[in-house]
Design a protein around this motif. Structure first.
Motif, short mmCIF file in Angstrom:
data_model
loop_
_atom_site.label_atom_id
_atom_site.label_comp_id
_atom_site.label_asym_id
_atom_site.label_seq_id
_atom_site.Cartn_x
_atom_site.Cartn_y
_atom_site.Cartn_z
N PHE A 1 8.78 -76.44 21.58
CA PHE A 1 9.79 -75.60 20.95
C PHE A 1 9.99 -74.37 21.79
O PHE A 1 9.13 -73.97 22.57
CB PHE A 1 9.46 -75.27 19.49
CG PHE A 1 8.31 -74.32 19.29
CD1 PHE A 1 8.53 -72.96 19.20
CD2 PHE A 1 7.02 -74.80 19.14
CE1 PHE A 1 7.48 -72.09 18.99
CE2 PHE A 1 5.96 -73.94 18.92
CZ PHE A 1 6.19 -72.58 18.84
N ARG A 2 11.16 -73.80 21.64
CA ARG A 2 11.48 -72.58 22.38
C ARG A 2 12.35 -71.70 21.53
O ARG A 2 13.11 -72.17 20.70
CB ARG A 2 12.15 -72.89 23.70
CG ARG A 2 13.58 -73.31 23.62
CD ARG A 2 14.16 -73.53 24.99
NE ARG A 2 13.37 -74.53 25.64
CZ ARG A 2 13.84 -75.64 26.17
NH1 ARG A 2 15.12 -75.88 26.16
NH2 ARG A 2 13.06 -76.51 26.72
N PHE A 3 12.17 -70.42 21.76
CA PHE A 3 13.04 -69.44 21.13
C PHE A 3 14.26 -69.33 22.02
O PHE A 3 14.14 -69.11 23.23
CB PHE A 3 12.35 -68.08 21.03
CG PHE A 3 11.21 -68.06 20.06
CD1 PHE A 3 11.44 -67.88 18.70
CD2 PHE A 3 9.91 -68.24 20.48
CE1 PHE A 3 10.40 -67.86 17.80
CE2 PHE A 3 8.86 -68.22 19.60
CZ PHE A 3 9.10 -68.03 18.24
N LYS B 1 7.83 -66.34 14.66
CA LYS B 1 7.55 -65.26 15.61
C LYS B 1 6.29 -64.50 15.22
O LYS B 1 5.47 -64.17 16.07
CB LYS B 1 8.74 -64.30 15.71
CG LYS B 1 9.93 -64.91 16.41
CD LYS B 1 11.08 -63.98 16.70
CE LYS B 1 11.40 -62.92 15.73
NZ LYS B 1 12.65 -62.19 16.02
N ILE C 1 15.35 -71.25 17.02
CA ILE C 1 14.27 -72.04 17.61
C ILE C 1 14.77 -73.46 17.75
O ILE C 1 15.30 -74.04 16.79
CB ILE C 1 13.01 -72.02 16.73
CG1 ILE C 1 12.51 -70.59 16.57
CG2 ILE C 1 11.93 -72.91 17.34
CD1 ILE C 1 11.39 -70.45 15.56
N VAL D 1 12.68 -68.20 11.37
CA VAL D 1 12.49 -67.77 12.76
C VAL D 1 11.53 -66.59 12.81
O VAL D 1 10.60 -66.57 13.63
CB VAL D 1 13.84 -67.42 13.42
CG1 VAL D 1 13.63 -66.79 14.79
CG2 VAL D 1 14.73 -68.64 13.52
#
Length: 126
Positions: free
Chosen positions: A91-93, A68, A40, A64
Motif C-alpha cells: 500500500f502507498r499513500f 497514518k 491510500i 486514512v
C-alpha cells in the motif's frame, strides 16, 4: 465490498495490536499534515505470481488518518530484512506532497496473527 472492509480493519487492528505490545524504542517521525487529497492505494499479490493488482482505494479521511497514526506510532527498526516470499499486500499513500508519500510492503504471518511491514523510508516493523 464487505470482505474488503473487514480485511482492512483486521489489518489495521493487527498492526495496532502488534505495535502496542512491542517494547522497542520508537524512532521519531514527523507528524503527518492532514490533506484532503490524501488517499491510500492497496494492492494485492496475484496468487503464485510476483505481480500485483489494485485491491482497494481508501479515500475516507478518517480511515486514512487512522492508518497514518498507526504507521507513525509503529516502532520501526532500521534493519535490512529478506523475506521468503514477495509481500502479500502493498500500500502507498498517494499525496501531492512527496515527503508524505510512501510505499509499504505487508506480509501476513503464517498463523494470521501478525503483520510484518517494510518501508523503504522507515525500515521494518512487526
Amino acid at each position: 465490498m464487505k470482505y474488503e472492509k473487514l480485511l482492512f480493519l483486521l489489518l489495521s487492528y493487527l498492526l495496532l495490536t502488534v505495535t502496542a505490545c512491542s517494547d522497542e524504542t520508537k524512532i521519531d517521525v514527523t507528524p503527518v499534515v492532514e490533506n484532503e487529497e490524501m488517499k491510500i492505494v492497496v494492492q494485492k499479490r496475484i496468487e503464485y505470481q510476483n505481480d500485483y493488482e489494485n485491491f482497494r482505494e481508501i479515500t475516507q479521511k478518517e480511515q486514512v488518518q487512522k492508518v497514518k497514526e498507526i504507521i507513525n506510532d509503529a516502532i520501526w527498526e532500521n534493519v535490512e530484512v529478506e523475506m521468503a516470499e514477495p509481500p502479500h499486500y502493498k500500500f502507498r499513500f498517494r499525496n501531492p506532497n512527496p515527503e508524505e508519500a510512501g510505499l509499504y510492503d505487508v506480509w501476513i504471518s503464517p498463523k494470521n496473527d501478525k503483520l510484518e511491514i517494510v518501508s523503504r523510508n522507515k525500515g521494518y516493523t512487526h
